[in-house]
Design a protein around this motif. Structure first.
Motif, PDB file in Angstrom:
ATOM      1  N   PRO A  63      27.274 111.255   8.656  1.00  0.00           N
ATOM      2  CA  PRO A  63      27.537 112.699   8.686  1.00  0.00           C
ATOM      3  C   PRO A  63      28.903 113.056   9.271  1.00  0.00           C
ATOM      4  O   PRO A  63      29.427 114.135   8.998  1.00  0.00           O
ATOM      5  CB  PRO A  63      26.407 113.244   9.574  1.00  0.00           C
ATOM      6  N   ASN A  64      29.471 112.169  10.086  1.00  0.00           N
ATOM      7  CA  ASN A  64      30.751 112.480  10.732  1.00  0.00           C
ATOM      8  C   ASN A  64      31.944 111.797  10.057  1.00  0.00           C
ATOM      9  O   ASN A  64      33.036 111.751  10.617  1.00  0.00           O
ATOM     10  CB  ASN A  64      30.711 112.123  12.229  1.00  0.00           C
ATOM     11  N   VAL A  65      31.736 111.275   8.846  1.00  0.00           N
ATOM     12  CA  VAL A  65      32.837 110.703   8.070  1.00  0.00           C
ATOM     13  C   VAL A  65      33.161 111.632   6.916  1.00  0.00           C
ATOM     14  O   VAL A  65      32.295 111.952   6.101  1.00  0.00           O
ATOM     15  CB  VAL A  65      32.494 109.286   7.561  1.00  0.00           C
ATOM     16  N   ILE A  66      34.406 112.077   6.854  1.00  0.00           N
ATOM     17  CA  ILE A  66      34.826 113.009   5.809  1.00  0.00           C
ATOM     18  C   ILE A  66      35.384 112.276   4.594  1.00  0.00           C
ATOM     19  O   ILE A  66      35.231 112.713   3.456  1.00  0.00           O
ATOM     20  CB  ILE A  66      35.855 114.017   6.379  1.00  0.00           C
ATOM     21  N   CYS A  67      36.039 111.130   4.837  1.00  0.00           N
ATOM     22  CA  CYS A  67      36.583 110.287   3.773  1.00  0.00           C
ATOM     23  C   CYS A  67      36.989 108.979   4.440  1.00  0.00           C
ATOM     24  O   CYS A  67      36.854 108.839   5.660  1.00  0.00           O
ATOM     25  CB  CYS A  67      37.794 110.947   3.094  1.00  0.00           C
ATOM     26  N   VAL A  68      37.484 108.035   3.667  1.00  0.00           N
ATOM     27  CA  VAL A  68      37.986 106.782   4.237  1.00  0.00           C
ATOM     28  C   VAL A  68      39.414 106.563   3.752  1.00  0.00           C
ATOM     29  O   VAL A  68      39.843 107.123   2.739  1.00  0.00           O
ATOM     30  CB  VAL A  68      37.115 105.565   3.853  1.00  0.00           C
ATOM     31  N   GLY A  69      40.142 105.743   4.485  1.00  0.00           N
ATOM     32  CA  GLY A  69      41.451 105.306   4.022  1.00  0.00           C
ATOM     33  C   GLY A  69      41.345 103.874   3.548  1.00  0.00           C
ATOM     34  O   GLY A  69      40.728 103.046   4.228  1.00  0.00           O
ATOM     35  N   GLY A  70      41.899 103.579   2.385  1.00  0.00           N
ATOM     36  CA  GLY A  70      41.764 102.224   1.847  1.00  0.00           C
ATOM     37  C   GLY A  70      42.969 101.782   1.049  1.00  0.00           C
ATOM     38  O   GLY A  70      43.611 102.592   0.378  1.00  0.00           O
ATOM     39  N   SER A  71      43.274 100.498   1.131  1.00  0.00           N
ATOM     40  CA  SER A  71      44.390  99.941   0.366  1.00  0.00           C
ATOM     41  C   SER A  71      43.916  99.213  -0.882  1.00  0.00           C
ATOM     42  O   SER A  71      44.734  98.834  -1.720  1.00  0.00           O
ATOM     43  CB  SER A  71      45.205  98.991   1.249  1.00  0.00           C
ATOM     44  N   TRP A  72      42.593  99.042  -1.019  1.00  0.00           N
ATOM     45  CA  TRP A  72      42.101  98.251  -2.149  1.00  0.00           C
ATOM     46  C   TRP A  72      42.348  98.912  -3.501  1.00  0.00           C
ATOM     47  O   TRP A  72      42.336  98.248  -4.531  1.00  0.00           O
ATOM     48  CB  TRP A  72      40.614  97.925  -1.972  1.00  0.00           C
ATOM     49  N   VAL A  73      42.587 100.227  -3.501  1.00  0.00           N
ATOM     50  CA  VAL A  73      42.808 100.921  -4.779  1.00  0.00           C
ATOM     51  C   VAL A  73      44.202 100.642  -5.337  1.00  0.00           C
ATOM     52  O   VAL A  73      44.477 100.969  -6.498  1.00  0.00           O
ATOM     53  CB  VAL A  73      42.601 102.439  -4.652  1.00  0.00           C
ATOM     54  N   ALA A  74      45.068 100.045  -4.515  1.00  0.00           N
ATOM     55  CA  ALA A  74      46.427  99.716  -4.975  1.00  0.00           C
ATOM     56  C   ALA A  74      46.793  98.314  -4.494  1.00  0.00           C
ATOM     57  O   ALA A  74      47.605  98.149  -3.589  1.00  0.00           O
ATOM     58  CB  ALA A  74      47.430 100.744  -4.451  1.00  0.00           C
ATOM     59  N   PRO A  75      46.185  97.287  -5.094  1.00  0.00           N
ATOM     60  CA  PRO A  75      46.432  95.913  -4.646  1.00  0.00           C
ATOM     61  C   PRO A  75      47.897  95.511  -4.830  1.00  0.00           C
ATOM     62  O   PRO A  75      48.553  95.915  -5.796  1.00  0.00           O
ATOM     63  CB  PRO A  75      45.533  95.073  -5.566  1.00  0.00           C
ATOM     64  N   ASP A  76      48.399  94.702  -3.889  1.00  0.00           N
ATOM     65  CA  ASP A  76      49.794  94.261  -3.939  1.00  0.00           C
ATOM     66  C   ASP A  76      50.141  93.610  -5.274  1.00  0.00           C
ATOM     67  O   ASP A  76      51.210  93.865  -5.837  1.00  0.00           O
ATOM     68  CB  ASP A  76      50.078  93.256  -2.807  1.00  0.00           C
ATOM     69  N   LEU A 107      29.420 113.522  19.966  1.00  0.00           N
ATOM     70  CA  LEU A 107      30.690 114.133  19.562  1.00  0.00           C
ATOM     71  C   LEU A 107      30.550 114.691  18.152  1.00  0.00           C
ATOM     72  O   LEU A 107      31.338 114.411  17.252  1.00  0.00           O
ATOM     73  CB  LEU A 107      31.815 113.087  19.633  1.00  0.00           C
ATOM     74  N   ALA A 108      29.531 115.517  17.978  1.00  0.00           N
ATOM     75  CA  ALA A 108      29.139 115.992  16.645  1.00  0.00           C
ATOM     76  C   ALA A 108      30.194 116.870  15.978  1.00  0.00           C
ATOM     77  O   ALA A 108      30.210 116.995  14.747  1.00  0.00           O
ATOM     78  CB  ALA A 108      27.816 116.751  16.734  1.00  0.00           C
ATOM     79  N   SER A 109      31.082 117.466  16.761  1.00  0.00           N
ATOM     80  CA  SER A 109      32.073 118.378  16.172  1.00  0.00           C
ATOM     81  C   SER A 109      33.266 117.648  15.565  1.00  0.00           C
ATOM     82  O   SER A 109      34.108 118.264  14.919  1.00  0.00           O
ATOM     83  CB  SER A 109      32.578 119.354  17.244  1.00  0.00           C
ATOM     84  N   ILE A 110      33.351 116.335  15.765  1.00  0.00           N
ATOM     85  CA  ILE A 110      34.494 115.555  15.280  1.00  0.00           C
ATOM     86  C   ILE A 110      34.135 114.824  13.993  1.00  0.00           C
ATOM     87  O   ILE A 110      33.065 114.213  13.884  1.00  0.00           O
ATOM     88  CB  ILE A 110      34.947 114.522  16.328  1.00  0.00           C
ATOM     89  N   ARG A 111      35.038 114.898  13.017  1.00  0.00           N
ATOM     90  CA  ARG A 111      34.851 114.144  11.770  1.00  0.00           C
ATOM     91  C   ARG A 111      36.000 113.154  11.622  1.00  0.00           C
ATOM     92  O   ARG A 111      37.129 113.407  12.066  1.00  0.00           O
ATOM     93  CB  ARG A 111      34.785 115.093  10.584  1.00  0.00           C
ATOM     94  N   PHE A 112      35.702 112.037  10.970  1.00  0.00           N
ATOM     95  CA  PHE A 112      36.633 110.913  10.954  1.00  0.00           C
ATOM     96  C   PHE A 112      37.013 110.474   9.539  1.00  0.00           C
ATOM     97  O   PHE A 112      36.227 110.615   8.597  1.00  0.00           O
ATOM     98  CB  PHE A 112      36.013 109.706  11.664  1.00  0.00           C
ATOM     99  N   CYS A 113      38.215 109.893   9.463  1.00  0.00           N
ATOM    100  CA  CYS A 113      38.655 109.143   8.291  1.00  0.00           C
ATOM    101  C   CYS A 113      38.858 107.703   8.751  1.00  0.00           C
ATOM    102  O   CYS A 113      39.919 107.362   9.277  1.00  0.00           O
ATOM    103  CB  CYS A 113      39.958 109.724   7.739  1.00  0.00           C
ATOM    104  N   PRO A 114      37.839 106.842   8.592  1.00  0.00           N
ATOM    105  CA  PRO A 114      37.976 105.451   9.020  1.00  0.00           C
ATOM    106  C   PRO A 114      38.966 104.695   8.132  1.00  0.00           C
ATOM    107  O   PRO A 114      38.942 104.832   6.906  1.00  0.00           O
ATOM    108  CB  PRO A 114      36.566 104.875   8.850  1.00  0.00           C
ATOM    109  N   THR A 115      39.825 103.911   8.759  1.00  0.00           N
ATOM    110  CA  THR A 115      40.827 103.118   8.050  1.00  0.00           C
ATOM    111  C   THR A 115      40.980 101.787   8.775  1.00  0.00           C
ATOM    112  O   THR A 115      40.966 101.751  10.001  1.00  0.00           O
ATOM    113  CB  THR A 115      42.193 103.841   8.042  1.00  0.00           C
ATOM    114  N   GLY A 116      41.130 100.726   7.990  1.00  0.00           N
ATOM    115  CA  GLY A 116      41.303  99.404   8.585  1.00  0.00           C
ATOM    116  C   GLY A 116      40.088  98.542   8.317  1.00  0.00           C
ATOM    117  O   GLY A 116      39.070  98.676   8.985  1.00  0.00           O
ATOM    118  N   GLY A 117      40.198  97.707   7.285  1.00  0.00           N
ATOM    119  CA  GLY A 117      39.074  96.845   6.927  1.00  0.00           C
ATOM    120  C   GLY A 117      38.029  97.514   6.054  1.00  0.00           C
ATOM    121  O   GLY A 117      36.983  96.929   5.774  1.00  0.00           O
TER     122      GLY A 117
END
Length: 216
Positions: A180-193, A157-167
């Protein structure tokens, strides 16, 4: 792919390519929204995802979009077409969902705001691809097989790029960003509760600056 879909994909691509980490935020107190967004912007992470997991989320999106113009505020945890409409009306510039439903696909097709739907299996990825989506959220990332799973998808699935989020965390973020298929990540660690509760915007700005410099 029609021209409208292509344009939305290009807008979303520019947002996601702009930074390695998209902060995923849960706003418990409306008063925190603007200073939190400002701290993240100062640290080099202007695109943020405010999740609809709290009663103040829509108001937080509205406040940030009005008072922090340099921020690119998105709405996450969008589950229904009503959520989609409310978020767009509040000023969300991109929409994120943990999964894909026909209701959300229909809402997205009628909106100019780009949509980042979630997928966790090859079938879900292929279904989204059929609808014209080439950028997807991979959620929940770690629980669904993590970086090795995404690496396995990169060839068929080379044409698909992902933003992994969760853990995703500083411990494993390089595993994802190096693919190569990851464009960025989603993360909560940059804003701790705890930092948000304490109003420690300086430490959040520092975490954002560190995250904004990450490379694969």
């Amino acid at each position: 792919m029609n021209a409208a879909m292509q344009k939305k994909n290009e807008v979303l691509l520019a947002i996601l390519e702009g930074q390695p980490v998209i902060p995923v935020l849960k706003i418990d107190r409306l008063a925190d929204a603007v200073p939190l967004a400002r701290a993240l912007v100062k640290g080099g992470l202007p695109a943020i995802e405010i999740t609809l997991r709290t009663p103040d989320a829509i108001d937080a999106i509205r406040l940030v979009s009005e008072e922090v113009p340099e921020a690119i505020v998105g709405a996450g945890t969008i589950l229904t077409s009503k959520d989609f409409s409310y978020a767009v009306a509040a000023g969300a510039r991109f929409i994120v969902s943990p999964g894909i439903t026909q209701e959300l696909l229909d809402a997205a097709s009628m909106s100019e705001v780009p949509f980042l739907p979630g997928a966790a299996t090859p079938s879900e990825v292929m279904a989204a691809r059929e609808e014209g989506y080439s950028l997807l959220k991979f959620f929940p990332a770690e629980q669904s097989g993590g970086a090795p799973f995404l690496k396995a998808l990169s060839s068929p699935l080379a044409s698909i790029r992902f933003c992994p989020t969760g853990g995703v965390s500083p411990k494993n973020v390089h595993d994802y960003l190096s693919l190569p298929n990851v464009i960025c990540v989603g993360g909560s660690w940059v804003a701790p509760d705890k930092a948000i509760e304490a109003g420690d915007w300086a430490s959040i700005e520092a975490l954002a600056r560190e995250a904004s410099g990450l490379k694969g």
